[in-house]
Design a protein around this motif. Structure first.
Motif, PDB file in Angstrom:
ATOM      1  N   LEU A  67      82.853  40.807  75.490  1.00  0.00           N
ATOM      2  CA  LEU A  67      82.758  41.311  74.121  1.00  0.00           C
ATOM      3  C   LEU A  67      83.297  42.724  73.952  1.00  0.00           C
ATOM      4  N   THR A  68      84.018  42.910  72.874  1.00  0.00           N
ATOM      5  CA  THR A  68      84.433  44.244  72.458  1.00  0.00           C
ATOM      6  C   THR A  68      83.428  44.670  71.380  1.00  0.00           C
ATOM      7  N   PRO A  69      83.436  45.936  70.967  1.00  0.00           N
ATOM      8  CA  PRO A  69      82.505  46.318  69.891  1.00  0.00           C
ATOM      9  C   PRO A  69      82.649  45.437  68.649  1.00  0.00           C
ATOM     10  N   THR A  70      83.885  45.085  68.301  1.00  0.00           N
ATOM     11  CA  THR A  70      84.100  44.273  67.101  1.00  0.00           C
ATOM     12  C   THR A  70      83.585  42.848  67.275  1.00  0.00           C
ATOM     13  N   THR A  71      83.891  42.218  68.397  1.00  0.00           N
ATOM     14  CA  THR A  71      83.407  40.846  68.574  1.00  0.00           C
ATOM     15  C   THR A  71      81.900  40.821  68.825  1.00  0.00           C
ATOM     16  N   PHE A  72      81.378  41.857  69.464  1.00  0.00           N
ATOM     17  CA  PHE A  72      79.926  41.964  69.633  1.00  0.00           C
ATOM     18  C   PHE A  72      79.280  41.969  68.253  1.00  0.00           C
ATOM     19  N   SER A  73      79.841  42.768  67.364  1.00  0.00           N
ATOM     20  CA  SER A  73      79.306  42.866  66.017  1.00  0.00           C
ATOM     21  C   SER A  73      79.430  41.540  65.282  1.00  0.00           C
ATOM     22  N   LEU A  74      80.601  40.928  65.346  1.00  0.00           N
ATOM     23  CA  LEU A  74      80.842  39.702  64.579  1.00  0.00           C
ATOM     24  C   LEU A  74      80.041  38.508  65.086  1.00  0.00           C
ATOM     25  N   ILE A  75      79.836  38.430  66.389  1.00  0.00           N
ATOM     26  CA  ILE A  75      79.104  37.275  66.900  1.00  0.00           C
ATOM     27  C   ILE A  75      77.618  37.397  66.531  1.00  0.00           C
ATOM     28  N   HIS A  76      77.137  38.632  66.474  1.00  0.00           N
ATOM     29  CA  HIS A  76      75.750  38.803  66.026  1.00  0.00           C
ATOM     30  C   HIS A  76      75.636  38.566  64.522  1.00  0.00           C
TER      31      HIS A  76
ATOM     32  N   GLY B  11      90.193  48.966  60.859  1.00  0.00           N
ATOM     33  CA  GLY B  11      90.794  48.790  62.170  1.00  0.00           C
ATOM     34  C   GLY B  11      89.807  48.699  63.315  1.00  0.00           C
ATOM     35  N   LEU B  12      90.259  49.123  64.478  1.00  0.00           N
ATOM     36  CA  LEU B  12      89.432  49.104  65.686  1.00  0.00           C
ATOM     37  C   LEU B  12      89.280  50.552  66.119  1.00  0.00           C
ATOM     38  N   GLN B  93      90.715  37.046  69.895  1.00  0.00           N
ATOM     39  CA  GLN B  93      92.113  36.848  70.289  1.00  0.00           C
ATOM     40  C   GLN B  93      92.925  38.108  70.074  1.00  0.00           C
ATOM     41  N   LEU B  94      92.677  38.784  68.969  1.00  0.00           N
ATOM     42  CA  LEU B  94      93.421  39.998  68.667  1.00  0.00           C
ATOM     43  C   LEU B  94      93.253  41.027  69.780  1.00  0.00           C
ATOM     44  N   GLU B  95      91.987  41.245  70.157  1.00  0.00           N
ATOM     45  CA  GLU B  95      91.744  42.312  71.126  1.00  0.00           C
ATOM     46  C   GLU B  95      92.034  41.911  72.562  1.00  0.00           C
ATOM     47  N   ASN B  96      91.771  40.642  72.879  1.00  0.00           N
ATOM     48  CA  ASN B  96      91.910  40.251  74.281  1.00  0.00           C
ATOM     49  C   ASN B  96      93.237  39.603  74.624  1.00  0.00           C
ATOM     50  N   GLN B  97      93.995  39.145  73.621  1.00  0.00           N
ATOM     51  CA  GLN B  97      95.273  38.514  73.926  1.00  0.00           C
ATOM     52  C   GLN B  97      96.451  39.175  73.191  1.00  0.00           C
ATOM     53  N   MET B  98      96.297  39.314  71.865  1.00  0.00           N
ATOM     54  CA  MET B  98      97.442  39.769  71.097  1.00  0.00           C
ATOM     55  C   MET B  98      97.803  41.230  71.387  1.00  0.00           C
ATOM     56  N   ILE B  99      96.813  42.106  71.303  1.00  0.00           N
ATOM     57  CA  ILE B  99      97.111  43.521  71.533  1.00  0.00           C
ATOM     58  C   ILE B  99      97.622  43.778  72.959  1.00  0.00           C
ATOM     59  N   PRO B 100      96.998  43.164  73.977  1.00  0.00           N
ATOM     60  CA  PRO B 100      97.582  43.337  75.315  1.00  0.00           C
ATOM     61  C   PRO B 100      99.032  42.865  75.389  1.00  0.00           C
ATOM     62  N   ALA B 101      99.346  41.774  74.685  1.00  0.00           N
ATOM     63  CA  ALA B 101     100.725  41.275  74.696  1.00  0.00           C
ATOM     64  C   ALA B 101     101.669  42.238  73.963  1.00  0.00           C
ATOM     65  N   LEU B 102     101.185  42.790  72.852  1.00  0.00           N
ATOM     66  CA  LEU B 102     102.010  43.759  72.112  1.00  0.00           C
ATOM     67  C   LEU B 102     102.284  44.986  72.976  1.00  0.00           C
ATOM     68  N   GLN B 133      87.406  43.520  53.236  1.00  0.00           N
ATOM     69  CA  GLN B 133      86.824  44.522  54.148  1.00  0.00           C
ATOM     70  C   GLN B 133      86.555  43.942  55.514  1.00  0.00           C
ATOM     71  N   LEU B 134      86.071  42.705  55.516  1.00  0.00           N
ATOM     72  CA  LEU B 134      85.766  42.034  56.781  1.00  0.00           C
ATOM     73  C   LEU B 134      87.000  42.001  57.683  1.00  0.00           C
ATOM     74  N   PHE B 135      88.150  41.684  57.084  1.00  0.00           N
ATOM     75  CA  PHE B 135      89.380  41.589  57.857  1.00  0.00           C
ATOM     76  C   PHE B 135      90.083  42.934  58.020  1.00  0.00           C
ATOM     77  N   GLY B 136      89.354  43.989  57.735  1.00  0.00           N
ATOM     78  CA  GLY B 136      89.915  45.329  57.888  1.00  0.00           C
ATOM     79  C   GLY B 136      90.258  45.669  59.324  1.00  0.00           C
ATOM     80  N   PHE B 137      89.748  44.886  60.283  1.00  0.00           N
ATOM     81  CA  PHE B 137      90.066  45.153  61.691  1.00  0.00           C
ATOM     82  C   PHE B 137      91.434  44.583  62.074  1.00  0.00           C
ATOM     83  N   ALA B 138      92.005  43.773  61.161  1.00  0.00           N
ATOM     84  CA  ALA B 138      93.231  43.057  61.517  1.00  0.00           C
ATOM     85  C   ALA B 138      94.460  43.954  61.462  1.00  0.00           C
ATOM     86  N   LEU B 139      95.285  43.800  62.470  1.00  0.00           N
ATOM     87  CA  LEU B 139      96.541  44.530  62.582  1.00  0.00           C
ATOM     88  C   LEU B 139      97.536  43.975  61.570  1.00  0.00           C
TER      89      LEU B 139
END
Lengths: 263, 237
Positions: A67-76, B11-12, B93-102, B133-139
């Motif tokens: 989990l990252t902070p964002t996914t930790f937050s979203l899964i909860h 964002g993140l 997926q964004l944080e664990n796959q997409m961003i590392p690939a970028l 707002q929810l999708f505000g983390f999206a690149l």
């Protein structure tokens, strides 16, 4: 707390307890529940992180530290939403008293400490109604730490906030993490109108204070149809012990209200 | 965050600000619009140009995809819960796959992104500002290609391909009509409205999905060339 301006339009009541681990809130909400049930109120109890559906994913993710902070937050938030939509809201609509051991404030505190943006986290939980009463069991850090750490050989990874990289020693990490959580709770008191309870007081005294506050809030709680429905169920049970199963599902008329949760 | 990358909202915040050398290209459109065909062709072409591609799409995270499938099969979930689970999936997926690939210089090819999720949720009455707002983390992607087709076209394609109309693609959970045929058309028209509105709001590159796959691919290639060229690497053919 004001009794009149309610954060929702449902006939039920929502009472939540919040506080750091070891603040004694679970004991207090348990005693409150016993008292309300003993007085014939229709009570529903729910606790954090317990949706059947989401639990397996959360467990797996925590185990593998995915989990990252964002996914930790979203899964909860997903877990909470599931309980909210299937359990909390129907009970409020049906006029029951919902007791929640932790509510959105737990997420606010933890997610902020993990580095999420405050307004983003608040938005995720926007669908949830404001509780009628939110008790915050406030204890000095050393008191709650002592209660948790004594007699506990090991702390879980996320429980100790190890994912934040505060310290490599779980106990030290837990100390720092709980301190940060407490700061967040203290910040929220005035903003969200939390009712502060001095968690260093004896259990009985705290429970009496809590009951007194709840009693005031319930003064205008008049769901006679609920009582009546429950009485009917009880009567039916006496007559036909064979069909005991239906206790929970009295034919309660749910008011036809909808979609009022989104501000 | 950087000259090259920004987010739709908050964002993140805990991620370091960096200039990732890769590209994010999104293919959007309703089911049956021909997205996977076009993605396959585009991937093939980009690789021919000498760039590595990461294929992604909705519901492919290791974190919650199983739970989503299970819940959808039993129709067990409330709408807010389902939205949040899909959002969790995308964030993972964004944080664990997409961003590392970028970061590694890949072209990330996403078969749908936040827009399909927003269209579905809006059709189900979710609040727009909540979703935004929810999708505000999206690149923000470098390019969003939108394949526009009519609900009728998609209906025929769906019947051709699956011989039946899927429960969710027909929006049966919405109670728009008792039969699938009518419900499919109504639901797909609702989705269409939301896609169209987003097309201007988010600057989609809209392509006519009723053209032949070959024609569409030609346009997709043009768009991709322009985007990837911006990075100074690909010579157009």
């Amino acid at each position: 707390m004001a009794t009149h301006k309610r954060g929702h339009k449902y006939p039920g009541r929502l009472i939540v307890v919040e506080g750091c681990d070891g603040s004694g809130k679970s004991t207090q909400v348990y005693l409150l529940r016993r008292w309300l049930e003993g007085n014939g109120y229709p009570v529903f109890f729910t606790e954090w992180n317990s949706s059947e559906l989401v639990k397996s994913a959360t467990k797996k993710a925590k185990k593998h530290r995915m989990l990252t902070p964002t996914t930790f937050s979203l899964i909860h938030a997903s877990d909470f939403a599931d309980r909210y939509e299937t359990l909390i809201l129907p009970h409020l609509q049906a006029g029951h008293i919902v007791l929640a051991d932790r509510y959105v404030y737990t997420a606010y505190a933890r997610d902020l400490v993990r580095g999420c943006d405050e307004s983003w986290v608040h938005n995720s939980y926007r669908f949830a109604v404001k509780p009628d009463l939110a008790f915050y069991f406030q204890a000095p850090l050393e008191v709650s730490l002592h209660r948790i750490l004594v007699g506990r050989p090991e702390l879980k990874y996320h429980e100790a906030g190890m994912d934040l990289g505060l310290s490599t020693d779980p106990k030290e990490s837990f100390r720092i993490f709980q301190g940060l959580i407490k700061q967040q709770y203290d910040r929220m008191v005035s903003r969200f109108g939390l009712t502060v309870m001095d968690a260093t007081k004896p259990i009985l005294e705290l429970q009496q204070e809590m009951r007194a506050i709840v009693m005031v809030d319930l003064a205008d709680y008049g769901n006679h149809h609920v009582y009546k429905a429950l009485e009917q169920v009880a009567a039916a049970e006496e007559l036909a012990p064979a069909i005991e199963q239906q206790t929970e599902h009295a034919p309660v008329a749910a008011p036809a209200t909808e979609g009022g949760d989104e501000k | 965050m950087s000259d090259r990358w920004s987010y739709y909202g908050k964002g993140l915040p805990y991620l370091p600000q960096e200039d990732w050398p890769g590209w994010l290209v999104v293919m959007e459109g309703a089911d049956g619009a021909g997205r996977s065909t076009q993605n396959g062709l585009l991937k093939e072409w980009i690789e021919q140009q000498g760039l590595p591609v990461l294929d992604t799409g909705l519901k492919r995270s290791t974190l919650v995809s199983k739970e989503i499938t299970k819940a959808k099969a039993g129709n067990l979930l409330g709408r807010t819960t389902l939205s949040l689970l899909y959002t969790t999936d995308l964030a993972d997926q964004l944080e664990n796959q997409m961003i590392p690939a970028l970061r590694a210089g890949y072209v990330v090819l996403a078969d749908r992104y936040i827009f399909t999720m927003m269209a579905r949720d809006l059709a189900r009455g979710a609040s727009r500002s909540w979703l935004e707002q929810l999708f505000g983390f999206a690149l923000k992607p470098d390019l969003v290609i939108y394949l526009r087709t009519s609900p009728e076209e998609r209906l025929h394609r769906a019947l051709d391909k699956h011989e039946t109309l899927d429960f969710w693609e027909s929006g049966m959970d919405l109670g728009l009509a008792a039969d699938r045929y009518t419900s499919f058309l109504k639901y797909q028209a609702l989705l269409q409205d939301h896609y169209e509105r987003m097309a201007s709001q988010y600057g989609f590159a809209t392509l006519d999905g009723s053209d032949s796959p070959h024609q569409i691919h030609h346009h997709v290639r043009e768009l991709a060339t322009r985007t990837l060229k911006g990075g100074g690497l690909v010579a157009a053919t």
